[in-house]
Design a protein around this motif. Structure first.
Motif, PDB file in Angstrom:
ATOM      1  N   THR A 163      -8.018   5.204   1.142  1.00  0.00           N
ATOM      2  CA  THR A 163      -7.664   3.792   0.957  1.00  0.00           C
ATOM      3  C   THR A 163      -6.655   3.363   2.012  1.00  0.00           C
ATOM      4  O   THR A 163      -6.750   2.270   2.578  1.00  0.00           O
ATOM      5  CB  THR A 163      -7.063   3.560  -0.453  1.00  0.00           C
ATOM      6  OG1 THR A 163      -7.962   4.095  -1.408  1.00  0.00           O
ATOM      7  CG2 THR A 163      -6.832   2.082  -0.722  1.00  0.00           C
ATOM      8  N   TYR A 164      -5.689   4.244   2.294  1.00  0.00           N
ATOM      9  CA  TYR A 164      -4.673   3.924   3.289  1.00  0.00           C
ATOM     10  C   TYR A 164      -5.299   3.820   4.690  1.00  0.00           C
ATOM     11  O   TYR A 164      -4.937   2.936   5.471  1.00  0.00           O
ATOM     12  CB  TYR A 164      -3.553   4.964   3.284  1.00  0.00           C
ATOM     13  CG  TYR A 164      -2.348   4.527   4.082  1.00  0.00           C
ATOM     14  CD1 TYR A 164      -1.375   3.708   3.515  1.00  0.00           C
ATOM     15  CD2 TYR A 164      -2.196   4.892   5.413  1.00  0.00           C
ATOM     16  CE1 TYR A 164      -0.285   3.280   4.245  1.00  0.00           C
ATOM     17  CE2 TYR A 164      -1.110   4.461   6.158  1.00  0.00           C
ATOM     18  CZ  TYR A 164      -0.154   3.660   5.570  1.00  0.00           C
ATOM     19  OH  TYR A 164       0.929   3.216   6.303  1.00  0.00           O
ATOM     20  N   LEU A 198       0.834  -1.213   0.000  1.00  0.00           N
ATOM     21  CA  LEU A 198       0.000   0.000   0.000  1.00  0.00           C
ATOM     22  C   LEU A 198       0.866   1.261   0.000  1.00  0.00           C
ATOM     23  O   LEU A 198       0.595   2.208  -0.735  1.00  0.00           O
ATOM     24  CB  LEU A 198      -0.922   0.011   1.226  1.00  0.00           C
ATOM     25  CG  LEU A 198      -2.001  -1.070   1.275  1.00  0.00           C
ATOM     26  CD1 LEU A 198      -2.643  -1.113   2.656  1.00  0.00           C
ATOM     27  CD2 LEU A 198      -3.060  -0.820   0.203  1.00  0.00           C
ATOM     28  N   GLY A 224      -4.683   0.285   5.298  1.00  0.00           N
ATOM     29  CA  GLY A 224      -3.387   0.385   5.966  1.00  0.00           C
ATOM     30  C   GLY A 224      -3.537   0.532   7.477  1.00  0.00           C
ATOM     31  O   GLY A 224      -3.289  -0.409   8.235  1.00  0.00           O
ATOM     32  N   VAL A 247      -1.104   4.737  -2.331  1.00  0.00           N
ATOM     33  CA  VAL A 247      -2.572   4.763  -2.451  1.00  0.00           C
ATOM     34  C   VAL A 247      -3.123   6.049  -1.828  1.00  0.00           C
ATOM     35  O   VAL A 247      -2.428   6.724  -1.065  1.00  0.00           O
ATOM     36  CB  VAL A 247      -3.213   3.522  -1.765  1.00  0.00           C
ATOM     37  CG1 VAL A 247      -2.809   2.247  -2.472  1.00  0.00           C
ATOM     38  CG2 VAL A 247      -2.852   3.466  -0.289  1.00  0.00           C
TER      39      VAL A 247
END
Lengths: 178, 120
Positions: free
Chosen positions: B59-60, B50, B64, B55
């Motif tokens: 999204t992270y 990631l 993540g 990203v």
């Protein structure tokens, strides 16, 4: 936190009171402990997974809050994640001494370990961010900080869990003796 | 918005760690905590991917900080190390620390490099 003596109902849960109980090495789940081997049986599975899920969200939000409030500039020692991990290791030492060791696993409500240990503390502490921060420090050519962070976190984590578990056990032993 | 995504990712990640740990232990009976070792290595690899793919922030937060953050754990790792040492398996305790660090740090590095290579 204790069940059984408190008189609240344990109906619907497997009976944990019988059979040999060996002590967990893995605090998340240890299949050598009979009660943990069967805790995903039947509908109880969804209570356990729900408790872990809810706890994980709480723990991760607390970790995120710490990283938002104490952001680490590029190349600096990631203090927020360091203290999150050390504090989480301290708390798992306290928790496991209270709810797992010395046969306490059979006397504690079966959702306490899943919620607090697997969920909250597992979601609060993190290995992946620790590993990523280390490699990013290396990329920024901060090798000294990277090594201090990698080694300092391991040392701090192991010292924290050891001191916290030892202190909690000592208090429990003194309480039981008096 | 990121707060919600972190919570959702972790709500999936924490039970995923638990179920993976069980699955590993079912297939490989050992006092060495292979289950936790596995989740920490896999979670670190994915977080590396990631980060390497750079990203977006949401999204992270979801995958993540939330998912990988909760799939991996330091508290479980430290307590296992303590228990192994206390039960007399000092070599296994030291091996757990050495292997987790080596493989965890290696996995994240591999993930970053792989994603960097794939995304150019």
């Amino acid at each position: 936190m204790g069940s059984g003596s408190g008189g609240h109902s344990n109906e619907g849960y497997p009976n944990y009171a019988h059979g040999p109980v060996s002590e967990a090495i893995d605090p998340d789940v240890d299949l050598h402990v009979p009660a943990q081997r069967t805790e995903t049986a039947g509908a109880h599975k969804w209570q356990v997974l729900g408790a872990i899920s809810a706890g994980g969200a709480v723990g991760a939000l607390a970790r995120y809050a710490a990283s938002v409030h104490w952001p680490a500039p590029a190349g600096a020692f990631p203090w927020a994640v360091f203290w999150v991990n050390v504090a989480g290791c301290c708390l798992i030492g306290v928790l496991m001494a209270l709810v797992s060791e010395g046969g306490r696993g059979t006397r504690t409500h079966p959702l306490v370990r899943p919620f607090l240990g697997v969920g909250v503390l597992g979601g609060f502490t993190t290995f992946s961010t620790y590993a990523l921060d280390f490699t990013e420090l290396l990329e920024q050519e901060e090798a000294g900080t990277a090594l201090a962070y990698a080694g300092g976190t391991v040392a701090g984590a192991v010292a924290a869990v050891w001191l916290a578990a030892s202190a909690t056990r000592a208090v429990l032993a003194r309480t039981a003796a008096s | 918005m990121n707060w919600l995504l972190v919570a959702v990712g972790a709500a999936v990640g924490a039970p995923l760690r638990y179920l993976t740990d069980r699955a590993v232990q079912l297939r490989h009976d050992s006092v060495f905590p292979w289950g936790t070792f596995t989740v920490n290595a896999c979670g670190s690899l994915v977080l590396g991917l990631l980060a390497g793919a750079s990203v977006s922030s949401p999204t992270y937060a979801l995958l993540g900080t939330g998912l990988c953050g909760a799939v991996t754990t330091y508290s479980t790792f430290s307590y296992e190390t303590l228990r192994l040492a206390e039960r007399g398996w000092k070599f296994l305790a030291a091996a757990n620390v050495a292997a987790s660090l080596l493989v965890g740090l290696g996995s994240v590095f591999l993930g970053v490099e792989l994603a960097g290579g794939l995304t150019g």
